[in-house]
Design a protein around this motif. Structure first.
Motif, PDB file in Angstrom:
ATOM      1  N   GLU A 122       0.838  -1.203   0.000  1.00 35.78           N
ATOM      2  CA  GLU A 122       0.000   0.000   0.000  1.00 35.78           C
ATOM      3  C   GLU A 122       0.870   1.248   0.000  1.00 35.78           C
ATOM      4  OE1 GLU A 122      -3.066   2.259   3.030  1.00 35.78           O
ATOM      5  OE2 GLU A 122      -2.519   0.192   3.462  1.00 35.78           O
ATOM      6  N   VAL A 123       0.410   2.281  -0.711  1.00 35.16           N
ATOM      7  CA  VAL A 123       1.055   3.587  -0.654  1.00 35.16           C
ATOM      8  C   VAL A 123       0.062   4.553  -0.026  1.00 35.16           C
ATOM      9  CG1 VAL A 123       2.080   5.486  -1.966  1.00 35.16           C
ATOM     10  CG2 VAL A 123       2.393   3.126  -2.741  1.00 35.16           C
ATOM     11  N   ARG A 124       0.445   5.144   1.079  1.00 33.92           N
ATOM     12  CA  ARG A 124      -0.416   6.141   1.717  1.00 33.92           C
ATOM     13  C   ARG A 124       0.141   7.523   1.425  1.00 33.92           C
ATOM     14  NH1 ARG A 124      -1.341   7.330   7.716  1.00 33.92           N
ATOM     15  NH2 ARG A 124      -0.608   5.234   8.135  1.00 33.92           N
ATOM     16  N   ARG A 125      -0.725   8.411   0.900  1.00 30.04           N
ATOM     17  CA  ARG A 125      -0.295   9.761   0.548  1.00 30.04           C
ATOM     18  C   ARG A 125      -0.787  10.739   1.599  1.00 30.04           C
ATOM     19  NH1 ARG A 125       0.911  10.239  -4.932  1.00 30.04           N
ATOM     20  NH2 ARG A 125       0.839   8.210  -5.919  1.00 30.04           N
ATOM     21  N   THR A 126       0.126  11.559   2.057  1.00 31.81           N
ATOM     22  CA  THR A 126      -0.263  12.582   3.000  1.00 31.81           C
ATOM     23  C   THR A 126       0.611  13.811   2.731  1.00 31.81           C
ATOM     24  OG1 THR A 126      -0.610  13.063   5.353  1.00 31.81           O
ATOM     25  CG2 THR A 126       1.282  11.668   4.800  1.00 31.81           C
ATOM     26  N   ARG A 127       0.522  14.782   3.596  1.00 39.22           N
ATOM     27  CA  ARG A 127       1.339  16.003   3.473  1.00 39.22           C
ATOM     28  C   ARG A 127       2.148  16.178   4.739  1.00 39.22           C
ATOM     29  NH1 ARG A 127       1.752  18.685  -1.470  1.00 39.22           N
ATOM     30  NH2 ARG A 127      -0.035  17.935  -2.649  1.00 39.22           N
ATOM     31  N   LEU A 128       3.289  16.853   4.597  1.00 38.78           N
ATOM     32  CA  LEU A 128       4.104  17.091   5.777  1.00 38.78           C
ATOM     33  C   LEU A 128       3.319  17.875   6.826  1.00 38.78           C
ATOM     34  CD1 LEU A 128       6.803  16.725   7.166  1.00 38.78           C
ATOM     35  CD2 LEU A 128       7.590  18.823   6.046  1.00 38.78           C
ATOM     36  N   SER A 129       2.513  18.839   6.384  1.00 41.21           N
ATOM     37  CA  SER A 129       1.754  19.646   7.358  1.00 41.21           C
ATOM     38  C   SER A 129       0.731  18.819   8.115  1.00 41.21           C
ATOM     39  CB  SER A 129       1.065  20.814   6.648  1.00 41.21           C
ATOM     40  OG  SER A 129       0.123  20.332   5.708  1.00 41.21           O
ATOM     41  N   THR A 130       0.314  17.694   7.539  1.00 42.03           N
ATOM     42  CA  THR A 130      -0.613  16.792   8.242  1.00 42.03           C
ATOM     43  C   THR A 130       0.149  15.968   9.276  1.00 42.03           C
ATOM     44  OG1 THR A 130      -1.979  16.666   6.267  1.00 42.03           O
ATOM     45  CG2 THR A 130      -2.291  14.921   7.904  1.00 42.03           C
ATOM     46  N   LEU A 131       1.357  15.551   8.897  1.00 40.70           N
ATOM     47  CA  LEU A 131       2.170  14.752   9.824  1.00 40.70           C
ATOM     48  C   LEU A 131       2.769  15.599  10.944  1.00 40.70           C
ATOM     49  CD1 LEU A 131       4.148  12.492   7.305  1.00 40.70           C
ATOM     50  CD2 LEU A 131       2.179  11.850   8.705  1.00 40.70           C
ATOM     51  N   LEU A 132       2.961  16.898  10.643  1.00 37.69           N
ATOM     52  CA  LEU A 132       3.600  17.789  11.623  1.00 37.69           C
ATOM     53  C   LEU A 132       2.866  19.134  11.648  1.00 37.69           C
ATOM     54  CD1 LEU A 132       6.138  17.782  13.534  1.00 37.69           C
ATOM     55  CD2 LEU A 132       7.295  19.078  11.740  1.00 37.69           C
ATOM     56  N   PRO A 133       1.672  19.152  12.231  1.00 40.37           N
ATOM     57  CA  PRO A 133       0.914  20.408  12.263  1.00 40.37           C
ATOM     58  C   PRO A 133       1.560  21.423  13.219  1.00 40.37           C
ATOM     59  CG  PRO A 133      -0.230  18.693  13.503  1.00 40.37           C
ATOM     60  CD  PRO A 133       0.960  18.034  12.850  1.00 40.37           C
ATOM     61  N   ASP A 134       1.311  22.688  12.935  1.00 41.15           N
ATOM     62  CA  ASP A 134       1.835  23.768  13.791  1.00 41.15           C
ATOM     63  C   ASP A 134       3.338  23.631  14.016  1.00 41.15           C
ATOM     64  OD1 ASP A 134      -0.683  24.956  14.126  1.00 41.15           O
ATOM     65  OD2 ASP A 134      -1.174  23.556  15.741  1.00 41.15           O
ATOM     66  N   ALA A 135       4.043  23.360  12.935  1.00 43.12           N
ATOM     67  CA  ALA A 135       5.470  23.052  13.061  1.00 43.12           C
ATOM     68  C   ALA A 135       6.290  24.250  13.524  1.00 43.12           C
ATOM     69  CB  ALA A 135       6.000  22.557  11.717  1.00 43.12           C
ATOM     70  N   PHE A 136       7.269  23.970  14.322  1.00 49.84           N
ATOM     71  CA  PHE A 136       8.303  24.943  14.658  1.00 49.84           C
ATOM     72  C   PHE A 136       9.336  24.906  13.548  1.00 49.84           C
ATOM     73  CE2 PHE A 136      12.369  26.170  16.506  1.00 49.84           C
ATOM     74  CZ  PHE A 136      12.035  27.266  17.285  1.00 49.84           C
ATOM     75  N   GLY A 137       9.666  26.072  12.992  1.00 53.93           N
ATOM     76  CA  GLY A 137      10.603  26.082  11.876  1.00 53.93           C
ATOM     77  C   GLY A 137      11.383  27.375  11.825  1.00 53.93           C
ATOM     78  N   PRO A 138      12.095  27.596  10.719  1.00 55.50           N
ATOM     79  CA  PRO A 138      12.933  28.792  10.601  1.00 55.50           C
ATOM     80  C   PRO A 138      12.167  30.071  10.894  1.00 55.50           C
ATOM     81  CG  PRO A 138      13.271  27.335   8.723  1.00 55.50           C
ATOM     82  CD  PRO A 138      12.185  26.721   9.535  1.00 55.50           C
ATOM     83  N   ALA A 139      10.922  30.152  10.426  1.00 59.04           N
ATOM     84  CA  ALA A 139      10.140  31.387  10.618  1.00 59.04           C
ATOM     85  C   ALA A 139       9.822  31.628  12.092  1.00 59.04           C
ATOM     86  CB  ALA A 139       8.852  31.312   9.801  1.00 59.04           C
ATOM     87  N   SER A 140       9.836  30.559  12.881  1.00 66.62           N
ATOM     88  CA  SER A 140       9.512  30.706  14.305  1.00 66.62           C
ATOM     89  C   SER A 140      10.564  31.510  15.052  1.00 66.62           C
ATOM     90  CB  SER A 140       9.406  29.320  14.962  1.00 66.62           C
ATOM     91  OG  SER A 140       8.538  28.485  14.231  1.00 66.62           O
ATOM     92  N   LEU A 141      11.745  31.635  14.472  1.00 65.83           N
ATOM     93  CA  LEU A 141      12.844  32.353  15.141  1.00 65.83           C
ATOM     94  C   LEU A 141      12.886  33.830  14.768  1.00 65.83           C
ATOM     95  CD1 LEU A 141      15.666  29.648  14.789  1.00 65.83           C
ATOM     96  CD2 LEU A 141      14.283  30.168  16.795  1.00 65.83           C
ATOM     97  N   ASP A 142      12.026  34.249  13.813  1.00 65.91           N
ATOM     98  CA  ASP A 142      12.032  35.654  13.371  1.00 65.91           C
ATOM     99  C   ASP A 142      11.504  36.568  14.466  1.00 65.91           C
ATOM    100  OD1 ASP A 142      13.101  34.892  11.002  1.00 65.91           O
ATOM    101  OD2 ASP A 142      11.185  34.932   9.883  1.00 65.91           O
TER     102      ASP A 142
END
Ligand code: THU
Length: 142
Positions: A122-142
């Motif tokens: 089986e291949v399950r398709r999803t999005r990174l934003s679904t796997l990691l909602p409200d992600a902390f990332g580069p923009a969080s440090l601005d």
């Protein structure tokens, strides 16, 4: 580095990468393939260590390779293959640390990559934003 224009090719690249897995301790070979907007594919596989906790996951290795080549965005799709998943036949999903590592590269380029989780049947398709909602990332440090 290879070129892949469709998802089948991306999955094949991840499977090929898994064939190079160094996983003598878990015997759980994982492959990852990242597709970029220019069609380039960068692959990774898990690399374990006699000091078990130092294992590097396939997705993290792929992101490190891509960033070491100078890539800072354009991440459109990721295929991850494993021998099995929950219950034996469910597709593998990226671990929490790998989600965060993928998010760094994705956010840098302002993309939300499709994640193809590939199991034996089986291949399950999803999005990174679904796997990691409200992600902390580069923009969080601005
Ligand atoms: N592993 C990955 O490569 N990616 C993941 O997202 C989950 C786990 C590897 C780490 C270890 O070498 C093996 O799978 C078993 O945990």
């Amino acid at each position: 580095m290879t070129d892949a224009t469709n998802d089948e090719d991306l999955i094949a690249a991840a499977r090929q990468a898994a064939s190079q897995s160094y996983s003598p301790y878990s015997r759980f070979p994982v492959g990852a393939a990242l597709r970029f907007a220019d069609g380039t594919v960068v692959t990774g596989t898990n690399i374990e260590n006699a000091s078990y906790g130092l294992a590097l996951c396939a997705e993290t290795v792929a992101v490190a390779k891509a960033m070491a080549e100078g890539r800072r965005g354009g991440l459109e799709a990721v295929a991850v293959t494993g021998p099995r998943g929950k219950g034996g036949d469910q597709p593998i999903t990226p671990c929490g640390r790998c989600r965060q590592v993928l998010n760094e590269l994705a956010q840098l380029g302002g993309t939300d990559p499709e994640i193809l989780c590939v199991g034996p049947g089986e291949v399950r398709r999803t999005r990174l934003s679904t796997l990691l909602p409200d992600a902390f990332g580069p923009a969080s440090l601005d």
